[in-house]
Design an enzyme around this catalytic site. Sequence first.
Site, PDB file in Angstrom:
ATOM      1  N   THR A 149       0.897  -1.159   0.000  1.00  0.00           N
ATOM      2  CA  THR A 149       0.000   0.000   0.000  1.00  0.00           C
ATOM      3  C   THR A 149       0.933   1.205   0.000  1.00  0.00           C
ATOM      4  OG1 THR A 149      -0.104   0.188   2.406  1.00  0.00           O
ATOM      5  CG2 THR A 149      -1.772  -1.224   1.374  1.00  0.00           C
ATOM      6  N   HIS A 150       0.530   2.264  -0.651  1.00  0.00           N
ATOM      7  CA  HIS A 150       1.408   3.445  -0.797  1.00  0.00           C
ATOM      8  C   HIS A 150       2.745   3.069  -1.435  1.00  0.00           C
ATOM      9  CE1 HIS A 150      -1.346   5.449   2.128  1.00  0.00           C
ATOM     10  NE2 HIS A 150      -1.350   4.231   2.672  1.00  0.00           N
ATOM     11  N   LYS A 153      19.574  -2.530 -22.460  1.00  0.00           N
ATOM     12  CA  LYS A 153      18.185  -2.245 -22.096  1.00  0.00           C
ATOM     13  C   LYS A 153      17.181  -3.256 -22.625  1.00  0.00           C
ATOM     14  CE  LYS A 153      16.472   0.940 -20.298  1.00  0.00           C
ATOM     15  NZ  LYS A 153      16.327   2.338 -20.663  1.00  0.00           N
ATOM     16  N   SER A 178      17.009  -0.635 -26.608  1.00  0.00           N
ATOM     17  CA  SER A 178      17.319   0.772 -26.815  1.00  0.00           C
ATOM     18  C   SER A 178      18.298   0.885 -27.974  1.00  0.00           C
ATOM     19  CB  SER A 178      17.941   1.342 -25.547  1.00  0.00           C
ATOM     20  OG  SER A 178      18.697   2.503 -25.851  1.00  0.00           O
ATOM     21  N   GLU A 222       3.976  -0.201 -21.130  1.00  0.00           N
ATOM     22  CA  GLU A 222       3.935   1.267 -21.203  1.00  0.00           C
ATOM     23  C   GLU A 222       2.882   1.728 -22.206  1.00  0.00           C
ATOM     24  OE1 GLU A 222       8.281   2.910 -20.634  1.00  0.00           O
ATOM     25  OE2 GLU A 222       8.297   1.095 -21.829  1.00  0.00           O
TER      26      GLU A 222
END
Length: 466
Positions: A158-159, A292, A286, A299
């Site tokens: 949470t948070h 990468k 990338s 996304e």
Amino acid sequence: MAKHSQATWGGRFEAGPAALMQRFSESASFDRRLAPYDIAGSKAHCAMLAHVGLITAKECRDIQAGLDAILSEITIGTFAWDERLEDVHMNVEHALTSRVPAAAKLHTARSRNDQVATDMRLFFKDACAVLDSRIKAAQVALLATASANKDVLMPGYTHLQRAQPVSAGHHLLAWMEMLQRDRQRMDEVSAKANECPLGSGAIAGTTLPIDREYTARLLGFVDARGRPRVTQNSMDAVADRDVFIEFASACALFGVHLSRIAEDLVIWSSAEFGFVALPDAFCTGSSLMPQKKNPDSCELLRGKSARLQGNLHTLLALVKGLPMTYNRDLQEDKPPVFDSFDQSMVCADVLAATLGGLTFNAERCAAAAEDPALLATDLADYLVARGVAFRKAHHAVGAVVALAEKRKCALTELATADVQRIDPGFGPDWSSVFDLGRALRMRKGTGMPAPAQVSRQIARWRKVLA
Ligand code: ARG
């Protein structure tokens, strides 16, 4: 300007529209995908006209055969669309009239206003069924992943702070619930769409003796008992765009769910977490940094959700402030709807594929879940079971946590005497709480993360998705 190109409404005009106006106002480029619905609507309308005696049986047969031929041409791609004919309705009608003389009677007791409202309601019923099945396919992939990783221990957050232990199975089944609600919403939108506007005409129905229920029945606008469902106010029927908004809203909320799922996956796949590896086929590299592996499918799911929300806002803004009833602004209602449908479909497919290739790093997950602080609440529950009031127990455990922090040690490294000094309620077995397996097993109520409960939920989902 060819006056004849506006045969449907050109009677009172001395000149046809400017070329610029034609380009500006045409919708055939995007509403042509409504052709199957438009033709189904026309065939039903035509059958009704014959049924009430406004056209002959022969005229009806000729019109319907002509419409069938046009639909096959559209389907195989040989139909000659003409954007000067404004929209799908006029393209179909124009082609039909040039082939079947009786077609000049087809538009009897009908307007493009009730026609387009009908086309779209038919579209929504199909679109909702398609999205339901695509989201279901994503659920099937999700269930397989949840089941394969059902006992992988991990922290729940949470948070975005470690909160309490859960399993990957339990976490993934949370997503399952979200997707199930999305499917239910598709069902609800489809039910809302299930009313036939035909017969409302342009705004005030018709003076001719039509049979609206007959048309509705032919088009499948019927309730569970087969009784026809028709709209109840001709003005509302041509002005109403609520279902458009509800559909876009269901897609937007689906998008929000996709985005939250995607965000979990982005976080989990980072080097800092290392909880999961995403399938290579849905990631990219990338052009600059050779090491990468970027979580692009996730996304993009997150990004598409913004677009789905945008479509909803376009529709809300479009309708706001329009006087009753139909206004040409409403032609702009279709691109956002089609975009929400197309994007939601592909997003569901991408989610299914991404989930299907997801692998969990059980060691990394378990290492994070081993943090004894995740069981601080369990320690408070321990005191409660021994008669301490929860608020007092919470306070005592807070002090235990503070003490461990002060001594820079783990909770489990404190001595029994230390914790008993904080609260005499702690017994010699206080540290038995820090058994992760036990902690999870004890959370056995409905909807909790105990392995037996998660297995039960998986079995339930298998039945739901069967
Ligand atoms: N292409 C139009 C639309 O989608 C069809 C309805 C046109 N009605 C009218 N009165 N011009 O809104």
